[in-house]
Scaffold this motif. Structure first.
Motif, PDB file in Angstrom:
ATOM      1  N   PRO A 309      -1.571 -10.016 -24.977  1.00  0.00           N
ATOM      2  CA  PRO A 309      -2.494  -9.917 -23.843  1.00  0.00           C
ATOM      3  C   PRO A 309      -2.375  -8.545 -23.185  1.00  0.00           C
ATOM      4  O   PRO A 309      -1.285  -7.955 -23.159  1.00  0.00           O
ATOM      5  CB  PRO A 309      -2.018 -11.026 -22.889  1.00  0.00           C
ATOM      6  N   VAL A 312       0.584  -7.997 -20.808  1.00  0.00           N
ATOM      7  CA  VAL A 312       1.900  -7.823 -21.428  1.00  0.00           C
ATOM      8  C   VAL A 312       2.032  -6.416 -21.996  1.00  0.00           C
ATOM      9  O   VAL A 312       3.091  -5.797 -21.930  1.00  0.00           O
ATOM     10  CB  VAL A 312       2.123  -8.891 -22.512  1.00  0.00           C
ATOM     11  N   THR A 329      -6.019  -8.909 -16.645  1.00  0.00           N
ATOM     12  CA  THR A 329      -6.012 -10.305 -17.090  1.00  0.00           C
ATOM     13  C   THR A 329      -7.297 -11.011 -16.664  1.00  0.00           C
ATOM     14  O   THR A 329      -7.864 -11.801 -17.431  1.00  0.00           O
ATOM     15  CB  THR A 329      -4.787 -11.026 -16.515  1.00  0.00           C
ATOM     16  N   ASP A 366      -4.618 -23.053 -24.499  1.00  0.00           N
ATOM     17  CA  ASP A 366      -4.176 -21.852 -25.207  1.00  0.00           C
ATOM     18  C   ASP A 366      -3.772 -20.708 -24.277  1.00  0.00           C
ATOM     19  O   ASP A 366      -3.370 -19.637 -24.758  1.00  0.00           O
ATOM     20  CB  ASP A 366      -5.299 -21.373 -26.144  1.00  0.00           C
ATOM     21  N   LYS A 368      -1.651 -18.435 -21.623  1.00  0.00           N
ATOM     22  CA  LYS A 368      -0.264 -18.144 -21.306  1.00  0.00           C
ATOM     23  C   LYS A 368       0.057 -18.694 -19.904  1.00  0.00           C
ATOM     24  O   LYS A 368      -0.842 -18.866 -19.073  1.00  0.00           O
ATOM     25  CB  LYS A 368      -0.013 -16.633 -21.333  1.00  0.00           C
ATOM     26  N   PRO A 369       1.327 -18.954 -19.613  1.00  0.00           N
ATOM     27  CA  PRO A 369       1.678 -19.461 -18.277  1.00  0.00           C
ATOM     28  C   PRO A 369       1.167 -18.570 -17.149  1.00  0.00           C
ATOM     29  O   PRO A 369       0.690 -19.078 -16.131  1.00  0.00           O
ATOM     30  CB  PRO A 369       3.210 -19.498 -18.312  1.00  0.00           C
ATOM     31  N   GLU A 371      -1.446 -16.678 -17.167  1.00  0.00           N
ATOM     32  CA  GLU A 371      -2.909 -16.784 -17.099  1.00  0.00           C
ATOM     33  C   GLU A 371      -3.314 -18.073 -16.390  1.00  0.00           C
ATOM     34  O   GLU A 371      -4.215 -18.073 -15.540  1.00  0.00           O
ATOM     35  CB  GLU A 371      -3.494 -16.726 -18.500  1.00  0.00           C
ATOM     36  N   LYS A 372      -2.638 -19.173 -16.707  1.00  0.00           N
ATOM     37  CA  LYS A 372      -2.919 -20.437 -16.032  1.00  0.00           C
ATOM     38  C   LYS A 372      -2.613 -20.328 -14.538  1.00  0.00           C
ATOM     39  O   LYS A 372      -3.381 -20.788 -13.693  1.00  0.00           O
ATOM     40  CB  LYS A 372      -2.079 -21.559 -16.641  1.00  0.00           C
ATOM     41  N   GLU A 408       7.215 -12.733 -20.254  1.00  0.00           N
ATOM     42  CA  GLU A 408       6.652 -12.622 -21.595  1.00  0.00           C
ATOM     43  C   GLU A 408       7.332 -11.501 -22.386  1.00  0.00           C
ATOM     44  O   GLU A 408       7.498 -11.603 -23.604  1.00  0.00           O
ATOM     45  CB  GLU A 408       5.154 -12.364 -21.508  1.00  0.00           C
ATOM     46  N   GLU A 411      10.601 -13.008 -23.620  1.00  0.00           N
ATOM     47  CA  GLU A 411      10.379 -14.033 -24.637  1.00  0.00           C
ATOM     48  C   GLU A 411       9.906 -13.445 -25.961  1.00  0.00           C
ATOM     49  O   GLU A 411      10.141 -14.016 -27.023  1.00  0.00           O
ATOM     50  CB  GLU A 411       9.377 -15.061 -24.116  1.00  0.00           C
ATOM     51  N   ASN A 412       9.221 -12.298 -25.886  1.00  0.00           N
ATOM     52  CA  ASN A 412       8.800 -11.614 -27.108  1.00  0.00           C
ATOM     53  C   ASN A 412       9.900 -10.726 -27.681  1.00  0.00           C
ATOM     54  O   ASN A 412       9.703 -10.083 -28.712  1.00  0.00           O
ATOM     55  CB  ASN A 412       7.546 -10.766 -26.841  1.00  0.00           C
TER      56      ASN A 412
END
Length: 635
Positions: A309, A312, A329, A366, A368-369, A371-372, A408, A411-412
């Motif tokens: 995204p 990120v 975003t 679908d 990402k946290p 984005e939600k 993110e 986590e990546n």
């Protein structure tokens, strides 16, 4: 934003430090070229004093001339100051000043509290003045400036006082004693200057000189002279101290030398502590913060190198999320069909506003946290929200969004040691604690003898804060991913630099979120408007002849009103609006789109709150108890 916070912290630290440092008149435009003092110790216990004060006056307060010079003399351990006369030496001729109220060529003498003041009135700018001040000090033997011991007599006096606010280039003090002593019977010390500076010379049995250079503001020259008994008459009722003044002064000198060694040791420890902090932080950076070196991936990439995204990507390139990543975003979600935006008029004298419309028919699974969470913060339970409604409220959610975006990165596997924000906060916290302890030591440490650690901790804390931005380190995977996205960034910037927007005009909307995080969104819109790129389907300009134009709110729920005056259902988030926007030129909406991005950045971050024989050298200032003192000032 973060750099501004760092800068603000440093400025605050410097201002706090300045409260404890005597910076007063550090940049004053007057100074002493020379200050000579001649003191005649009389047999009756009085002193005749002559001061030759040579000053350079520049200008002050925006170029004004100086109009007065004031000499303050403390009356501690002396009776009074009498027979005051003032002259100005002009080419060797002494021109007398008269008593007066303030006009040039006059002087005023008065007492206030336990001090005597001599104010000389003149006018001077960019010139040198040589003043001669003479006066008699009465009661020196009676009140303690001359002290009597069983074996000898002690004279102590502040010849160059401690209250001076500017530098003295050179100072000479000469003490004349009554006749009757030999050179070997005289002992002399200087006080006030750092140990090892200044020069004391016993010229003869009745003449002693004290010399020093580069006397800093606040430093002084005190003189201590021990003479044989009988040179000065002892007034009736004066106490005779036991023993010898020489023995007492030697003990004081030894104690001062011991204190000077301790002070020197503390200074060395202070310096070593600061150097240790600097070296330690450098080694920490070298071990944990220094980035891995990777080769350039490619000169440029025409397509995004991965499906990361935009937010990120932006956080990866600049060590953490900012408002740009949030706005990118929003645009990315619009590209993916989750949002549409409509330009409206905010009402009478309210200017332009924008309505965000959420497509709740589209699955959120679908996303990402972050984005939600962004959509939750924007809309809550509503389907529509005006940009202006987010003012003062949305900014409170930004830290949470930044944290989720930065998560993110971890986590990546793009960063080592946690998110960049977490690593920076760690070192900022350490630096803040060091500064706090330093100021505590500066304020209260003197009681425990720990004040010497204050400055290395304060300055070291600032150093730790300066290193904080350099401490987050990308992993090898992160550096390789960064290299790919830099190649894509070079491609997008190259489109603008070489006027090649034509070759990618169908990708305007798709690449707009990346243009935002790369900081080229305004130029991006301008250049693609020039080549008539199609407008993004998610943007509805004001006045565009659709079914909907103005927003109506009823208990917080939005609907839209058609041009015909009828209230209709919500805009078609499926294909109706998108299909009708096809063929619409970006050129027609570029101003509104630019305004949307700029307004979003402003609104979403808005908060409500938004100085010829040698008698030895100077041996320190401890134990000095003579008369004189005071200081001087000018204006």
């Amino acid at each position: 934003m973060k750099n501004r916070k760092i800068f603000a912290l440093i400025i605050i630290a410097i201002l706090m430090i300045s409260l404890f440092v005597p910076f007063k008149n550090a940049f004053a435009s007057y100074r002493y070229n020379e200050w000579d003092v001649n003191i005649d110790v009389l047999q009756n216990g009085n002193l005749n004093v002559r001061e030759d004060v040579i000053l350079y006056f520049g200008s002050h307060d925006g170029g004004k001339a100086y109009h007065w010079y004031k000499r303050k003399i403390d009356l501690n351990k002396i009776g009074s100051i009498e027979n005051i006369k003032v002259f100005e030496d002009k080419n060797g001729k002494e021109i007398p000043y008269r008593l007066g109220s303030g006009t040039p060529g006059t002087f005023r003498a008065y007492e206030e509290g336990n001090s005597a003041y001599i104010q000389i009135n003149f006018e001077a700018k960019d010139t040198v003045k040589h003043f001669v001040i003479t006066y008699t000090v009465t009661g020196a033997a009676k009140y303690g400036t001359i002290a009597f011991y069983e074996k000898d007599t002690l004279f102590q006096y502040y010849a160059i006082p401690p209250g001076n606010e500017v530098m003295i280039d050179k100072a000479n003090v000469t003490v004349h004693l009554p006749e009757g002593a030999t050179k070997n019977e005289i002992k002399a010390w200087g006080f006030g200057l750092p140990v090892g500076t200044g020069k004391v010379t016993i010229v003869s049995g009745n003449k002693i000189t004290f010399q020093a250079q580069d006397i800093a503001p606040g430093q002084f020259i005190g003189v201590s002279v021990v003479m044989p008994k009988g040179l000065v008459m002892m007034p009736e009722g004066v106490k005779v101290h036991p023993g010898s003044a020489v023995d007492i002064l030697k003990k004081q000198a030894e104690e001062n030398a011991r204190k000077a060694k301790i002070a020197g040791l503390k200074t060395l420890i202070s310096l070593l502590l600061f150097l240790f902090i600097v070296v330690f932080m450098f080694l920490q950076w070298y071990k944990k913060g220094r980035e891995y070196k990777v080769p350039e991936y490619a000169e440029y990439l025409r397509e995004p190198p991965s499906d990361l995204p935009p937010a990120v990507v932006g956080a990866l390139l600049k060590q953490g999320a900012t408002i740009k990543e949030v706005i990118a975003t929003i645009i990315d979600l619009a590209n993916r069909g989750y949002l549409k935006m409509e330009e409206i008029k905010g009402g009478f004298l309210r200017g332009t506003d924008y309505v965000y419309t959420l497509n709740r028919e589209k699955s959120m699974e679908d996303l990402k946290p972050f984005e939600k969470q962004l959509l939750e913060y924007m809309f809550g339970a509503l389907d529509y929200v005006r940009l202006s409604d987010l003012k003062y409220n949305f900014a409170n959610h930004l830290p949470k969004l930044y944290k989720l975006i930065n998560k993110e990165l971890v986590e990546n596997g793009f960063y080592e040691g946690g998110s960049p924000a977490k690593v920076k906060s760690k070192y900022f916290g350490i630096g803040f604690v060091m500064i706090f302890i330093g100021f505590f030591a500066l304020t209260f440490g003197a009681v425990m003898g720990l004040s010497f650690i204050a400055w290395p901790l304060i300055l070291g804390g600032i150093v730790v804060m300066l290193f904080a931005n350099a401490m987050p380190r990308k992993s090898l995977k992160g550096m390789q991913e960064r290299a790919k996205w830099l190649a894509f960034e070079r491609y997008l910037k190259g489109l603008l630099k070489y006027k090649k927007a034509e070759e990618a005009k169908d990708k305007f909307a798709k690449y707009l979120p990346f243009a935002i995080i790369f900081g080229i969104d305004n130029r991006w819109i301008k250049e693609f408007s020039r080549v008539k790129a199609p407008a993004p389907v998610w943007y509805v300009p004001y006045g565009y002849n659709m079914r909907y134009n103005n927003e109506i709110y009823d208990n917080g729920m939005a609907s839209t009103q058609s041009f015909g005056g009828e209230t209709g259902p919500a805009p078609d988030m499926g294909g109706g609006l998108s299909n009708s926007m096809q063929g619409f030129s970006l050129d027609a909406i570029s101003h509104g789109l630019n305004s949307l991005l700029n307004s979003s950045a402003s609104v979403l971050t808005s908060t409500k709150s938004s100085s010829s024989g040698s008698g030895g050298g100077f041996s320190g200032g401890g134990g000095f108890s003579g008369g004189g003192g005071g200081g001087s000032s000018a204006g």
